[in-house]
Design a protein around this motif. Structure first.
Motif, PDB file in Angstrom:
ATOM      1  N   CYS A  72      -5.427  15.351   0.874  1.00 15.36           N
ATOM      2  CA  CYS A  72      -5.736  15.808  -0.476  1.00 15.36           C
ATOM      3  C   CYS A  72      -6.779  16.917  -0.428  1.00 15.36           C
ATOM      4  CB  CYS A  72      -6.297  14.648  -1.304  1.00 15.36           C
ATOM      5  SG  CYS A  72      -5.234  13.193  -1.339  1.00 15.36           S
ATOM      6  N   PRO A  73      -6.561  18.034  -1.099  1.00 16.69           N
ATOM      7  CA  PRO A  73      -7.582  19.088  -1.120  1.00 16.69           C
ATOM      8  C   PRO A  73      -8.909  18.540  -1.645  1.00 16.69           C
ATOM      9  CG  PRO A  73      -5.515  19.892  -2.041  1.00 16.69           C
ATOM     10  CD  PRO A  73      -5.353  18.414  -1.867  1.00 16.69           C
ATOM     11  N   GLU A  74      -9.955  18.686  -0.848  1.00 19.00           N
ATOM     12  CA  GLU A  74     -11.247  18.117  -1.220  1.00 19.00           C
ATOM     13  C   GLU A  74     -11.869  18.884  -2.380  1.00 19.00           C
ATOM     14  OE1 GLU A  74     -13.444  18.402   2.421  1.00 19.00           O
ATOM     15  OE2 GLU A  74     -14.032  20.480   2.064  1.00 19.00           O
ATOM     16  N   LYS A  75     -12.592  18.155  -3.239  1.00 17.14           N
ATOM     17  CA  LYS A  75     -13.318  18.788  -4.334  1.00 17.14           C
ATOM     18  C   LYS A  75     -14.652  19.340  -3.863  1.00 17.14           C
ATOM     19  CE  LYS A  75     -11.122  15.910  -7.866  1.00 17.14           C
ATOM     20  NZ  LYS A  75     -11.346  14.915  -8.947  1.00 17.14           N
ATOM     21  N   VAL A  76     -15.275  18.642  -2.920  1.00 18.03           N
ATOM     22  CA  VAL A  76     -16.541  19.093  -2.322  1.00 18.03           C
ATOM     23  C   VAL A  76     -16.458  18.849  -0.824  1.00 18.03           C
ATOM     24  CG1 VAL A  76     -17.912  18.674  -4.394  1.00 18.03           C
ATOM     25  CG2 VAL A  76     -17.639  16.849  -2.715  1.00 18.03           C
ATOM     26  N   PRO A  77     -17.155  19.642  -0.011  1.00 16.56           N
ATOM     27  CA  PRO A  77     -17.133  19.430   1.435  1.00 16.56           C
ATOM     28  C   PRO A  77     -17.739  18.080   1.809  1.00 16.56           C
ATOM     29  CG  PRO A  77     -17.970  21.610   0.889  1.00 16.56           C
ATOM     30  CD  PRO A  77     -17.904  20.856  -0.391  1.00 16.56           C
ATOM     31  N   LYS A  78     -17.381  17.614   2.973  1.00 17.20           N
ATOM     32  CA  LYS A  78     -17.919  16.366   3.499  1.00 17.20           C
ATOM     33  C   LYS A  78     -19.426  16.472   3.654  1.00 17.20           C
ATOM     34  CE  LYS A  78     -17.752  12.464   6.107  1.00 17.20           C
ATOM     35  NZ  LYS A  78     -19.179  12.222   6.348  1.00 17.20           N
ATOM     36  N   GLY A  79     -20.159  15.483   3.130  1.00 15.85           N
ATOM     37  CA  GLY A  79     -21.600  15.431   3.252  1.00 15.85           C
ATOM     38  C   GLY A  79     -22.026  14.742   4.538  1.00 15.85           C
ATOM     39  N   PRO A  80     -23.332  14.559   4.722  1.00 23.93           N
ATOM     40  CA  PRO A  80     -23.830  13.969   5.972  1.00 23.93           C
ATOM     41  C   PRO A  80     -23.620  12.462   6.075  1.00 23.93           C
ATOM     42  CG  PRO A  80     -25.658  14.429   4.479  1.00 23.93           C
ATOM     43  CD  PRO A  80     -24.429  15.013   3.847  1.00 23.93           C
ATOM     44  N   SER A  81     -23.409  11.786   4.947  1.00 22.73           N
ATOM     45  CA  SER A  81     -23.260  10.331   4.977  1.00 22.73           C
ATOM     46  C   SER A  81     -21.909   9.947   5.565  1.00 22.73           C
ATOM     47  CB  SER A  81     -23.392   9.745   3.573  1.00 22.73           C
ATOM     48  OG  SER A  81     -24.675   9.991   3.038  1.00 22.73           O
ATOM     49  N   LYS A  82     -21.897   8.842   6.295  1.00 21.54           N
ATOM     50  CA  LYS A  82     -20.657   8.323   6.877  1.00 21.54           C
ATOM     51  C   LYS A  82     -19.731   7.829   5.771  1.00 21.54           C
ATOM     52  CE  LYS A  82     -19.172   4.409   9.747  1.00 21.54           C
ATOM     53  NZ  LYS A  82     -18.643   3.639   8.589  1.00 21.54           N
ATOM     54  N   ASN A  83     -18.435   8.109   5.921  1.00 16.67           N
ATOM     55  CA  ASN A  83     -17.455   7.620   4.958  1.00 16.67           C
ATOM     56  C   ASN A  83     -17.485   6.095   4.891  1.00 16.67           C
ATOM     57  OD1 ASN A  83     -16.632  10.259   4.600  1.00 16.67           O
ATOM     58  ND2 ASN A  83     -14.666  10.013   5.634  1.00 16.67           N
ATOM     59  N   ARG A  84     -17.303   5.557   3.687  1.00 17.55           N
ATOM     60  CA  ARG A  84     -17.284   4.096   3.547  1.00 17.55           C
ATOM     61  C   ARG A  84     -15.966   3.493   4.037  1.00 17.55           C
ATOM     62  NH1 ARG A  84     -17.253   3.101  -2.963  1.00 17.55           N
ATOM     63  NH2 ARG A  84     -18.434   5.044  -3.059  1.00 17.55           N
ATOM     64  N   LEU A  85     -14.902   4.295   4.068  1.00 17.97           N
ATOM     65  CA  LEU A  85     -13.624   3.889   4.654  1.00 17.97           C
ATOM     66  C   LEU A  85     -13.275   4.884   5.742  1.00 17.97           C
ATOM     67  CD1 LEU A  85     -13.420   2.823   1.536  1.00 17.97           C
ATOM     68  CD2 LEU A  85     -10.975   2.646   2.045  1.00 17.97           C
ATOM     69  N   HIS A  86     -12.749   4.382   6.857  1.00 17.69           N
ATOM     70  CA  HIS A  86     -12.263   5.290   7.899  1.00 17.69           C
ATOM     71  C   HIS A  86     -11.074   4.654   8.613  1.00 17.69           C
ATOM     72  CE1 HIS A  86     -14.974   2.849  10.571  1.00 17.69           C
ATOM     73  NE2 HIS A  86     -14.023   3.101  11.466  1.00 17.69           N
TER      74      HIS A  86
ATOM     75  N   VAL B 217       0.866  -1.179   0.000  1.00 17.55           N
ATOM     76  CA  VAL B 217       0.000   0.000   0.000  1.00 17.55           C
ATOM     77  C   VAL B 217       0.904   1.231   0.000  1.00 17.55           C
ATOM     78  CG1 VAL B 217      -1.815   1.282   1.201  1.00 17.55           C
ATOM     79  CG2 VAL B 217      -1.841  -1.220   1.213  1.00 17.55           C
ATOM     80  N   ALA B 218       0.874   1.977  -1.116  1.00 12.85           N
ATOM     81  CA  ALA B 218       1.756   3.128  -1.244  1.00 12.85           C
ATOM     82  C   ALA B 218       1.267   4.316  -0.423  1.00 12.85           C
ATOM     83  CB  ALA B 218       1.888   3.530  -2.714  1.00 12.85           C
ATOM     84  N   ALA B 219      -0.059   4.537  -0.401  1.00  5.85           N
ATOM     85  CA  ALA B 219      -0.581   5.730   0.260  1.00  5.85           C
ATOM     86  C   ALA B 219      -2.040   5.533   0.642  1.00  5.85           C
ATOM     87  CB  ALA B 219      -0.452   6.950  -0.656  1.00  5.85           C
ATOM     88  N   LEU B 220      -2.446   6.325   1.626  1.00  9.28           N
ATOM     89  CA  LEU B 220      -3.835   6.413   2.076  1.00  9.28           C
ATOM     90  C   LEU B 220      -4.266   7.862   1.844  1.00  9.28           C
ATOM     91  CD1 LEU B 220      -3.352   4.554   5.483  1.00  9.28           C
ATOM     92  CD2 LEU B 220      -4.419   3.597   3.422  1.00  9.28           C
ATOM     93  N   PRO B 221      -4.782   8.199   0.667  1.00 10.57           N
ATOM     94  CA  PRO B 221      -5.216   9.575   0.387  1.00 10.57           C
ATOM     95  C   PRO B 221      -6.537   9.877   1.092  1.00 10.57           C
ATOM     96  CG  PRO B 221      -4.631   8.389  -1.628  1.00 10.57           C
ATOM     97  CD  PRO B 221      -4.801   7.376  -0.539  1.00 10.57           C
ATOM     98  N   LEU B 222      -6.565  10.981   1.832  1.00 12.76           N
ATOM     99  CA  LEU B 222      -7.729  11.395   2.611  1.00 12.76           C
ATOM    100  C   LEU B 222      -8.119  12.808   2.222  1.00 12.76           C
ATOM    101  CD1 LEU B 222      -9.696  10.828   5.039  1.00 12.76           C
ATOM    102  CD2 LEU B 222      -7.931  11.847   6.508  1.00 12.76           C
ATOM    103  N   ASP B 223      -9.387  13.006   1.861  1.00 13.96           N
ATOM    104  CA  ASP B 223      -9.860  14.335   1.483  1.00 13.96           C
ATOM    105  C   ASP B 223      -9.826  15.285   2.682  1.00 13.96           C
ATOM    106  OD1 ASP B 223     -10.292  13.384  -1.030  1.00 13.96           O
ATOM    107  OD2 ASP B 223     -12.470  13.637  -1.022  1.00 13.96           O
ATOM    108  N   SER B 224      -9.440  16.509   2.414  1.00 14.54           N
ATOM    109  CA  SER B 224      -9.263  17.492   3.483  1.00 14.54           C
ATOM    110  C   SER B 224      -9.678  18.876   3.006  1.00 14.54           C
ATOM    111  CB  SER B 224      -7.793  17.512   3.916  1.00 14.54           C
ATOM    112  OG  SER B 224      -7.500  18.639   4.716  1.00 14.54           O
ATOM    113  N   ALA B 225     -10.380  19.604   3.867  1.00 14.74           N
ATOM    114  CA  ALA B 225     -10.720  20.986   3.570  1.00 14.74           C
ATOM    115  C   ALA B 225      -9.528  21.914   3.760  1.00 14.74           C
ATOM    116  CB  ALA B 225     -11.877  21.438   4.466  1.00 14.74           C
TER     117      ALA B 225
END
Length: 240
Positions: A172-186, A125-133
């Protein structure tokens, strides 16, 4: 605290868990109807468990966390191997990029990466990219939370286990803000022996995170969101 788990929601935990176990060469820990776990141990570096928990329906929103896989000089061979295991090619509008985007058997995107100097000694596993504001803010938050340290010259703001081995955690700079649904990966972090859960909760809040209450009854772990809204769990210290 230390990073312990990558948790993935799955309609069929066994099927998805066996796929990812083969992808990363993991060591099976648990194979139950409601959950499957496999362990990825990076020599001289971190030990991360991939945990697959049952959900009733497949996710519908794009993931904010995914896995980038080591390809490098063997990128084409690795893509072929994953396709043989049950992955499929995926178009998410990525255009002409050097990485190859695939989907696992439940449609979760993953990338097989080209050769990069930053991926030396990552393991499969090279990286774990996580969206961020706010990648700079969130890098400070996750560095405090996990003990991982900054990786200079990686492009994106990135953290890595202090051994400088194992995957990068890329903000990673997020393209859209986090919505109300729970992330499928955490991600899950675990307390060290002697760490105070309430003190950690207060420190999370001071750093811009917040505790979440899902109404799922009494559980041994506690749920939180990072400053960008990404869910994570804090697990109790190991039993002595």
């Amino acid at each position: 605290m230390y990073l312990e788990n990558v948790v993935i929601d799955a309609v069929d935990p066994g099927r998805l868990g066996r796929f990812w176990e083969a992808v990363v060469g993991g060591e099976r820990l648990t194979d139950e109807p409601e959950g499957y776990e496999t362990r990825l141990a990076v020599e001289g570096g971190p030990v991360l468990d991939l945990c697959f928990q049952r959900v009733s329906e497949p996710p519908t929103e794009p993931p904010r966390l995914h896995l980038d896989l080591l390809g490098g000089a063997r990128q084409e061979e690795e893509v072929d191997r994953l396709l043989g295991l049950g992955a499929r090619r995926l178009d998410i509008g990525q255009g002409d990029v050097p990485s190859v985007v695939l989907a696992d058997p439940e449609g979760n995107p993953c990338c097989v990466m080209e050769d990069r100097a930053a991926y030396a000694d990552t393991g499969p596993v090279a990286a774990l990219p996580l969206d961020s504001a706010d990648p700079d803010r969130d890098a400070e938050f996750w560095s405090w939370l996990t003990g991982w340290t900054d990786v200079p010259g990686a492009g994106l703001r990135s953290l890595r286990h202090p051994s400088l081995r194992g995957p990068l955690l890329e903000l990673c700079p997020e393209k859209v803000p986090k919505g109300p649904s729970k992330n499928r990966l955490h991600l899950d972090v675990r307390l060290e022996t002697g760490e105070d859960p309430d003190g950690v909760a207060a420190s999370i809040a001071e750093r811009g995170g917040r505790e979440l209450h899902f109404g799922w009854g009494e559980l041994p772990w506690r749920h939180y969101a990072d400053p960008s809204g990404n869910e994570f769990c804090v697990l109790p210290a190991p039993a002595s």
